[in-house]
Design a protein around this motif. Structure first.
Motif, mmCIF file in Angstrom:
data_model
loop_
_atom_site.group_PDB
_atom_site.id
_atom_site.type_symbol
_atom_site.label_atom_id
_atom_site.label_comp_id
_atom_site.label_asym_id
_atom_site.label_seq_id
_atom_site.Cartn_x
_atom_site.Cartn_y
_atom_site.Cartn_z
ATOM 1 N N PRO A 232 0.801 -1.229 0.000
ATOM 2 C CA PRO A 232 0.000 0.000 0.000
ATOM 3 C C PRO A 232 0.829 1.272 0.000
ATOM 4 O O PRO A 232 0.407 2.298 -0.546
ATOM 5 N N GLU A 233 2.041 1.221 0.589
ATOM 6 C CA GLU A 233 2.851 2.436 0.676
ATOM 7 C C GLU A 233 3.283 2.953 -0.696
ATOM 8 O O GLU A 233 3.641 4.125 -0.842
ATOM 9 N N ALA A 234 3.207 2.088 -1.709
ATOM 10 C CA ALA A 234 3.601 2.508 -3.057
ATOM 11 C C ALA A 234 2.535 3.339 -3.749
ATOM 12 O O ALA A 234 2.802 3.934 -4.797
ATOM 13 N N PHE A 235 1.318 3.408 -3.171
ATOM 14 C CA PHE A 235 0.199 4.093 -3.826
ATOM 15 C C PHE A 235 -0.418 5.125 -2.879
ATOM 16 O O PHE A 235 -1.601 5.039 -2.523
ATOM 17 N N PRO A 236 0.354 6.125 -2.462
ATOM 18 C CA PRO A 236 -0.164 7.114 -1.509
ATOM 19 C C PRO A 236 -1.346 7.883 -2.080
ATOM 20 O O PRO A 236 -1.352 8.268 -3.247
ATOM 21 N N GLY A 237 -2.368 8.047 -1.244
ATOM 22 C CA GLY A 237 -3.537 8.806 -1.662
ATOM 23 C C GLY A 237 -4.564 8.025 -2.443
ATOM 24 O O GLY A 237 -5.610 8.574 -2.804
ATOM 25 N N THR A 238 -4.300 6.729 -2.717
ATOM 26 C CA THR A 238 -5.246 5.897 -3.471
ATOM 27 C C THR A 238 -5.770 4.788 -2.568
ATOM 28 O O THR A 238 -4.984 4.130 -1.881
ATOM 29 N N PRO A 239 -7.088 4.562 -2.535
ATOM 30 C CA PRO A 239 -7.608 3.443 -1.736
ATOM 31 C C PRO A 239 -6.997 2.117 -2.176
ATOM 32 O O PRO A 239 -6.857 1.856 -3.381
ATOM 33 N N VAL A 240 -6.615 1.318 -1.223
ATOM 34 C CA VAL A 240 -5.991 0.027 -1.482
ATOM 35 C C VAL A 240 -6.782 -1.055 -0.764
ATOM 36 O O VAL A 240 -7.092 -0.923 0.423
ATOM 37 N N ALA A 241 -7.108 -2.127 -1.475
ATOM 38 C CA ALA A 241 -7.832 -3.255 -0.897
ATOM 39 C C ALA A 241 -6.926 -4.480 -0.871
ATOM 40 O O ALA A 241 -6.419 -4.898 -1.911
ATOM 41 N N LEU A 242 -6.703 -5.028 0.302
ATOM 42 C CA LEU A 242 -5.974 -6.283 0.450
ATOM 43 C C LEU A 242 -6.976 -7.423 0.393
ATOM 44 O O LEU A 242 -7.923 -7.464 1.175
ATOM 45 N N VAL A 243 -6.798 -8.348 -0.556
ATOM 46 C CA VAL A 243 -7.794 -9.397 -0.756
ATOM 47 C C VAL A 243 -7.166 -10.782 -0.672
ATOM 48 O O VAL A 243 -5.957 -10.949 -0.863
ATOM 49 N N SER A 244 -7.993 -11.760 -0.413
ATOM 50 C CA SER A 244 -7.571 -13.152 -0.343
ATOM 51 C C SER A 244 -7.251 -13.674 -1.738
ATOM 52 O O SER A 244 -8.110 -13.723 -2.613
ATOM 53 N N GLY A 245 -5.989 -14.079 -1.937
ATOM 54 C CA GLY A 245 -5.620 -14.641 -3.229
ATOM 55 C C GLY A 245 -6.357 -15.920 -3.533
ATOM 56 O O GLY A 245 -6.668 -16.204 -4.696
ATOM 57 N N ARG A 246 -6.636 -16.709 -2.519
ATOM 58 C CA ARG A 246 -7.374 -17.954 -2.742
ATOM 59 C C ARG A 246 -8.762 -17.664 -3.291
ATOM 60 O O ARG A 246 -9.225 -18.339 -4.223
ATOM 61 N N HIS A 247 -9.442 -16.661 -2.770
ATOM 62 C CA HIS A 247 -10.787 -16.352 -3.257
ATOM 63 C C HIS A 247 -10.767 -15.640 -4.601
ATOM 64 O O HIS A 247 -11.763 -15.663 -5.333
ATOM 65 N N LEU A 248 -9.638 -15.024 -4.944
ATOM 66 C CA LEU A 248 -9.544 -14.307 -6.212
ATOM 67 C C LEU A 248 -9.029 -15.185 -7.344
ATOM 68 O O LEU A 248 -9.447 -15.024 -8.489
ATOM 69 N N THR A 249 -8.143 -16.133 -7.041
ATOM 70 C CA THR A 249 -7.455 -16.859 -8.117
ATOM 71 C C THR A 249 -7.726 -18.353 -8.144
ATOM 72 O O THR A 249 -7.395 -19.009 -9.125
ATOM 73 N N TRP A 250 -8.330 -18.909 -7.092
ATOM 74 C CA TRP A 250 -8.591 -20.353 -7.067
ATOM 75 C C TRP A 250 -9.955 -20.648 -7.674
ATOM 76 O O TRP A 250 -10.937 -19.929 -7.435
ATOM 77 N N TYR A 251 -10.031 -21.742 -8.435
ATOM 78 C CA TYR A 251 -11.308 -22.224 -8.978
ATOM 79 C C TYR A 251 -11.583 -23.566 -8.315
ATOM 80 O O TYR A 251 -10.935 -24.558 -8.569
ATOM 81 N N GLY A 252 -12.565 -23.559 -7.427
ATOM 82 C CA GLY A 252 -12.913 -24.746 -6.656
ATOM 83 C C GLY A 252 -13.936 -24.372 -5.608
ATOM 84 O O GLY A 252 -14.698 -23.402 -5.788
ATOM 85 N N PRO A 253 -13.981 -25.069 -4.484
ATOM 86 C CA PRO A 253 -14.975 -24.775 -3.445
ATOM 87 C C PRO A 253 -14.917 -23.351 -2.911
ATOM 88 O O PRO A 253 -15.921 -22.841 -2.401
ATOM 89 N N SER A 254 -13.766 -22.691 -3.012
ATOM 90 C CA SER A 254 -13.680 -21.302 -2.550
ATOM 91 C C SER A 254 -14.596 -20.378 -3.338
ATOM 92 O O SER A 254 -14.940 -19.287 -2.868
#
Length: 290
Positions: A232-254
């Protein structure tokens, strides 16, 4: 009558299945490991070091997705190895085929691809009943945006914020065109600013990322593990969302819980269903060039 032991995988490659349903399966993909384990516990005998779900999975570990131990896989006597065209290296899969092991390769670039591919993998290759979790996943995503952008719109089209999605730093890499994760975010309303790039995962220097003035920066915790202290420190002044990689990139029960988990993590007022503020808070520190 068609030969039930002859089938073709997602790459349209022939796979000679045995006369009986597989009893010993090795998975080279974390998403597929979880999908098979949730559907038929005990079927898996081997998985990669990166296969972290389910947490109690007790199978032989056979190395990474990019460097599997082929002799170790063969020693397990699998009657089926399951893989993915993006995750795994073709020379490794060719070596398994040359040794007489059936290899089923998935190719997943969109959510619809995932639903179709998982159904075929589980019911055709593994010859299992269609699992209830797959129906639940389709139902969970049904209220999201349609699969294709409206006529006249670009590949990154969404009704929500203009977003960039870094997946690596040193160098900075972002989601580009034709990616599963990008399709999920677009369905949730985001407009991906690099979806019109020719590369699927373009390398973009940080000054260029800042120059497009994103309204939201989405930082998953895989493949690069972005955290509140790293990213987040690389993008000052911009909203940053930290998200679960498993829920974003996995295809399965997640995929069953992914829409709710991602909407909450995105937390942007322009994301339908988003709540509160993005989980990552920009620190306002000077820009990093790493």
């Amino acid at each position: 009558m068609a030969d039930p032991t002859a089938a073709r995988d997602d790459l349209d490659l022939p796979v000679r299945l045995g006369p009986h349903p597989p009893r010993r399966v090795v998975s080279l993909v974390p998403s597929l490991t979880e999908a098979v384990a949730a559907t038929a516990p005990g079927l898996l005998v081997g998985a990669t070091d990166w296969c972290s779900h389910p947490a109690d999975l007790a199978v032989t570990r056979i190395g990474g997705t990019k460097n599997p131990d082929v002799p170790a896989i063969l020693a397990l006597g699998p009657d089926l190895v399951i893989a993915n065209d993006e995750e795994n290296r073709r020379p490794d899969l060719d070596a398994l085929r040359a040794a007489g092991v059936p290899v089923w390769v998935t190719d997943i670039r969109t959510l619809d691809d995932a639903f179709r591919s998982l159904h075929r993998l589980l019911t055709l290759a593994c010859r299992l009943p269609r699992p209830a979790w797959l129906d639940e996943a389709e139902a969970a995503w049904a209220p999201a945006a349609p699969a294709a952008p409206e006529k006249g719109t670009g590949p990154g089209t969404g009704t929500g914020p203009r977003a960039i999605v870094p997946i690596w730093r040193r160098p900075w890499m972002v989601l580009g065109r034709d990616t599963f994760a990008g399709d999920l975010l677009r369905r949730l309303g985001l407009h991906l600013l690099h979806a019109d790039r020719p590369e699927r995962y373009p390398t973009v220097p940080l000054p260029e990322l800042l120059a497009v003035r994103p309204e939201l920066v989405v930082l998953p915790d895989e493949p690069y593990r972005f955290t509140a202290e790293d990213g987040p420190e690389a993008f000052p002044g911009t909203p940053v969302a930290l998200v679960s990689g498993r829920h974003l990139t996995w295809y399965g029960p997640s995929l069953v819980t992914a829409p709710a988990v991602l909407r909450q993590a995105l937390g942007h007022p322009l994301v339908p269903g988003g709540t509160g503020a993005p989980t990552g808070t920009p620190t306002g520190t000077p820009n990093s060039t790493s």
